[in-house]
Design a protein around this motif. Sequence first.
Motif, PDB file in Angstrom:
ATOM      1  N   TRP A 313     -15.607   4.349  24.473  1.00 18.63           N
ATOM      2  CA  TRP A 313     -14.897   5.569  24.017  1.00 18.63           C
ATOM      3  C   TRP A 313     -13.421   5.293  24.262  1.00 18.63           C
ATOM      4  N   LEU A 314     -13.212   4.477  25.119  1.00 15.19           N
ATOM      5  CA  LEU A 314     -11.649   4.109  25.470  1.00 15.19           C
ATOM      6  C   LEU A 314     -11.282   3.341  24.390  1.00 15.19           C
ATOM      7  N   ALA A 315     -12.126   2.283  24.022  1.00 15.58           N
ATOM      8  CA  ALA A 315     -11.560   1.380  22.917  1.00 15.58           C
ATOM      9  C   ALA A 315     -11.317   2.116  21.575  1.00 15.58           C
ATOM     10  N   PHE A 316     -12.341   3.151  21.234  1.00 12.47           N
ATOM     11  CA  PHE A 316     -11.951   3.931  20.105  1.00 12.47           C
ATOM     12  C   PHE A 316     -10.975   4.620  20.107  1.00 12.47           C
ATOM     13  N   GLY A 317     -10.453   5.287  21.382  1.00 13.79           N
ATOM     14  CA  GLY A 317      -9.354   5.874  21.624  1.00 13.79           C
ATOM     15  C   GLY A 317      -8.231   5.229  21.332  1.00 13.79           C
ATOM     16  N   PHE A 318      -8.028   3.918  21.610  1.00  9.52           N
ATOM     17  CA  PHE A 318      -7.005   2.933  21.163  1.00  9.52           C
ATOM     18  C   PHE A 318      -7.035   2.715  19.831  1.00  9.52           C
ATOM     19  N   LEU A 319      -8.311   2.688  19.199  1.00  9.65           N
ATOM     20  CA  LEU A 319      -8.022   2.642  17.708  1.00  9.65           C
ATOM     21  C   LEU A 319      -7.376   3.699  17.120  1.00  9.65           C
ATOM     22  N   VAL A 320      -7.655   4.835  17.506  1.00 10.05           N
ATOM     23  CA  VAL A 320      -6.882   6.241  17.099  1.00 10.05           C
ATOM     24  C   VAL A 320      -5.397   6.033  17.196  1.00 10.05           C
ATOM     25  N   LEU A 321      -5.123   5.570  18.437  1.00  5.49           N
ATOM     26  CA  LEU A 321      -3.745   5.259  18.710  1.00  5.49           C
ATOM     27  C   LEU A 321      -3.129   4.313  17.661  1.00  5.49           C
ATOM     28  N   CYS A 322      -3.723   3.463  17.319  1.00  6.76           N
ATOM     29  CA  CYS A 322      -3.387   2.410  16.139  1.00  6.76           C
ATOM     30  C   CYS A 322      -3.268   2.984  15.020  1.00  6.76           C
ATOM     31  N   LEU A 323      -4.418   4.163  14.724  1.00  4.34           N
ATOM     32  CA  LEU A 323      -4.243   4.599  13.189  1.00  4.34           C
ATOM     33  C   LEU A 323      -2.944   5.580  13.104  1.00  4.34           C
ATOM     34  N   VAL A 324      -2.502   5.967  14.174  1.00  7.26           N
ATOM     35  CA  VAL A 324      -1.499   7.070  14.207  1.00  7.26           C
ATOM     36  C   VAL A 324      -0.464   6.012  14.053  1.00  7.26           C
ATOM     37  N   ASN A 325      -0.040   5.212  14.572  1.00  3.62           N
ATOM     38  CA  ASN A 325       1.244   4.131  14.140  1.00  3.62           C
ATOM     39  C   ASN A 325       0.901   3.674  12.890  1.00  3.62           C
ATOM     40  N   THR A 326      -0.135   3.418  12.310  1.00  2.00           N
ATOM     41  CA  THR A 326      -0.333   2.958  10.802  1.00  2.00           C
ATOM     42  C   THR A 326       0.048   3.963  10.039  1.00  2.00           C
ATOM     43  N   VAL A 327      -0.311   5.117  10.240  1.00  2.00           N
ATOM     44  CA  VAL A 327       0.026   6.436   9.367  1.00  2.00           C
ATOM     45  C   VAL A 327       1.522   6.332   9.414  1.00  2.00           C
ATOM     46  N   GLY A 328       2.298   6.357  10.245  1.00  2.00           N
ATOM     47  CA  GLY A 328       3.809   6.199  10.312  1.00  2.00           C
ATOM     48  C   GLY A 328       4.304   5.150   9.495  1.00  2.00           C
ATOM     49  N   LEU A 329       3.783   3.936   9.605  1.00  2.00           N
ATOM     50  CA  LEU A 329       4.228   2.734   8.786  1.00  2.00           C
ATOM     51  C   LEU A 329       3.856   3.025   7.302  1.00  2.00           C
ATOM     52  N   LEU A 330       2.692   3.527   6.942  1.00  2.00           N
ATOM     53  CA  LEU A 330       2.414   3.727   5.537  1.00  2.00           C
ATOM     54  C   LEU A 330       3.358   4.819   5.044  1.00  2.00           C
ATOM     55  N   LEU A 331       3.633   5.939   5.739  1.00  2.00           N
ATOM     56  CA  LEU A 331       4.703   6.884   5.229  1.00  2.00           C
ATOM     57  C   LEU A 331       6.042   6.039   4.891  1.00  2.00           C
ATOM     58  N   ALA A 332       6.529   5.211   5.929  1.00  7.38           N
ATOM     59  CA  ALA A 332       7.767   4.520   5.518  1.00  7.38           C
ATOM     60  C   ALA A 332       7.531   3.811   4.268  1.00  7.38           C
ATOM     61  N   LYS A 333       6.311   3.328   4.236  1.00 11.40           N
ATOM     62  CA  LYS A 333       6.137   2.150   3.011  1.00 11.40           C
ATOM     63  C   LYS A 333       6.137   2.995   1.593  1.00 11.40           C
ATOM     64  N   PHE A 334       5.461   3.995   1.557  1.00 14.35           N
ATOM     65  CA  PHE A 334       5.382   4.996   0.549  1.00 14.35           C
ATOM     66  C   PHE A 334       6.404   5.617  -0.007  1.00 14.35           C
ATOM     67  N   SER A 335       7.432   6.077   0.918  1.00  8.89           N
ATOM     68  CA  SER A 335       8.573   6.939   0.929  1.00  8.89           C
ATOM     69  C   SER A 335       9.573   6.040  -0.013  1.00  8.89           C
ATOM     70  N   VAL A 336       9.622   4.972   0.250  1.00 10.48           N
ATOM     71  CA  VAL A 336      10.763   4.071  -0.455  1.00 10.48           C
ATOM     72  C   VAL A 336      10.257   3.770  -1.996  1.00 10.48           C
ATOM     73  N   ARG A 337       8.991   4.171  -2.472  1.00  7.03           N
ATOM     74  CA  ARG A 337       8.551   3.950  -3.671  1.00  7.03           C
ATOM     75  C   ARG A 337       8.728   5.539  -4.394  1.00  7.03           C
ATOM     76  N   ALA A 338       9.132   6.129  -3.960  1.00  7.80           N
ATOM     77  CA  ALA A 338       9.346   7.637  -4.682  1.00  7.80           C
ATOM     78  C   ALA A 338       9.943   7.397  -6.021  1.00  7.80           C
ATOM     79  N   SER A 339      11.009   6.494  -6.413  1.00  6.55           N
ATOM     80  CA  SER A 339      11.133   6.545  -7.643  1.00  6.55           C
ATOM     81  C   SER A 339      10.323   5.973  -8.594  1.00  6.55           C
ATOM     82  N   GLU A 340       9.576   4.847  -8.106  1.00  8.48           N
ATOM     83  CA  GLU A 340       8.468   4.479  -8.877  1.00  8.48           C
ATOM     84  C   GLU A 340       7.406   5.407  -9.044  1.00  8.48           C
ATOM     85  N   ILE A 341       7.076   6.389  -8.192  1.00 11.92           N
ATOM     86  CA  ILE A 341       5.964   7.363  -8.601  1.00 11.92           C
ATOM     87  C   ILE A 341       6.678   8.444  -9.711  1.00 11.92           C
TER      88      ILE A 341
END
Length: 436
Positions: A313-341
């Motif tokens: 359970w602790l390991a999966f909790g750590f995975l959730v924490l990594c997912l939260v960080n990945t969400v932030g990175l994806l938001l940053a990645k997709f936000s700079v492509r607003a003109s393309e969209i």
Amino acid sequence: MFGYYFKLGVRSLRRNPALTALMVITLAIGVAASVSTLTILHMMSNDPIPEKSARLFMPLIDPGSLDGYTEGEKPDDIQISYQDAMNVLKSGLGVRRTALYGVAAPVEPPRRELPPFTMGGLAPTRDFFAMFDVPFAYGQAWTAADEARGADVVVLSRPMADKLFGNVNPVGQRLKLMGFPFTVVGVTAKWQMLPRIYLLQGGSPYATGEEFFIPISTAVRHETQHNGGMSCAQDIGPGFAARLVSDCTWVTAWIETASSGDRGDLESWLQNYAVEQRKLGRLKRAAPTRVYDVQGWMEYTGVVGKDSKLQAWLAFGFLVLCLVNTVGLLLAKFSVRASEIGVRRALGASRSDIFRQFLTETVVVGLAGGVLGLLLALGALQLIGMTGKSMANLARMDWEMLGLTFVISVSAAMLAGLLPTWRACQVTPAIQLKSQ
């Protein structure tokens, strides 16, 4: 269209290598931590004999005294007395029955270059081999006649046979065991049951397999001490013979039935047996008898400890924490492509098209994270396996866990990409075109 979006996803990984690498590494670390821990838990809770687990039963009979006993309490003992085990053998229940206990014996190798040493093994009845599907490389189990007279015969494991005799067929050879000449009647092929449910006393359930087997009748005739725990409610006096007629619990019994539906017959026989024994002055606690199949026995004995489940359970909790960080990175990645969209929307692409494209890109990130996470997980399992033989037996990834690694990685990436992808779909084309 999926193939086209997949190519776009691969190309997008190269647009911002630093950000992409950070996402992949973050996801891979979370996947590796969860998968390596889940692999250990998977091996711990693995059904060791799935084709028979519903037809193998372990009877428990409580022969303890009344001193300190509270009616209804769960007994800690997971073995039965020798006389109860012998009565189970004589009962005729099921298609096979075995009684066994762990033993350790000194051996004098026939090869003079080897010094004497001690082997760890098992003293069962001959039905043990067929009951637990033990394969043979050479020879076979001892005969019923050997068992009846307590003959000095031994079955060796393949590694032990090679160590003692070299890479030859040793059946018929003599071996000095416990100071007596034993005849080798068989050599088992590669076999190791994980967990070692047939005997949970005398070592880890995930320890290396048995090195030798001798008939339980032979072990008793030579007064071979047990290798494991023993529970005695009272002083039984000196001598091995006193142990055999006592209510000390140090033997394990198993019964194989033709079908799982025969369990009721076992329970009825065991209850009637307990009533008869109480008339003889035994089983004073009047505790209910119990019968467990393999899965029930693993649950009852706590083969998979609470600590292992908590770690998962602790390991999966750590995975959730990594997912939260990945969400932030994806938001940053997709936000700079607003003109393309905005341009794509102006050219006729629908929001669903944008959603599918960007979600496919997150799948590509998940696959990359899965490959790296798999490599990290394999490395982690190698390190875990170096901590001891028991852990080495557990730290092994099978095909099921290999596939689960990519399922977890891609699912985690898609889950992390839902919010960034939804935000990307909300881009207004007119605003983006005016800003160009």
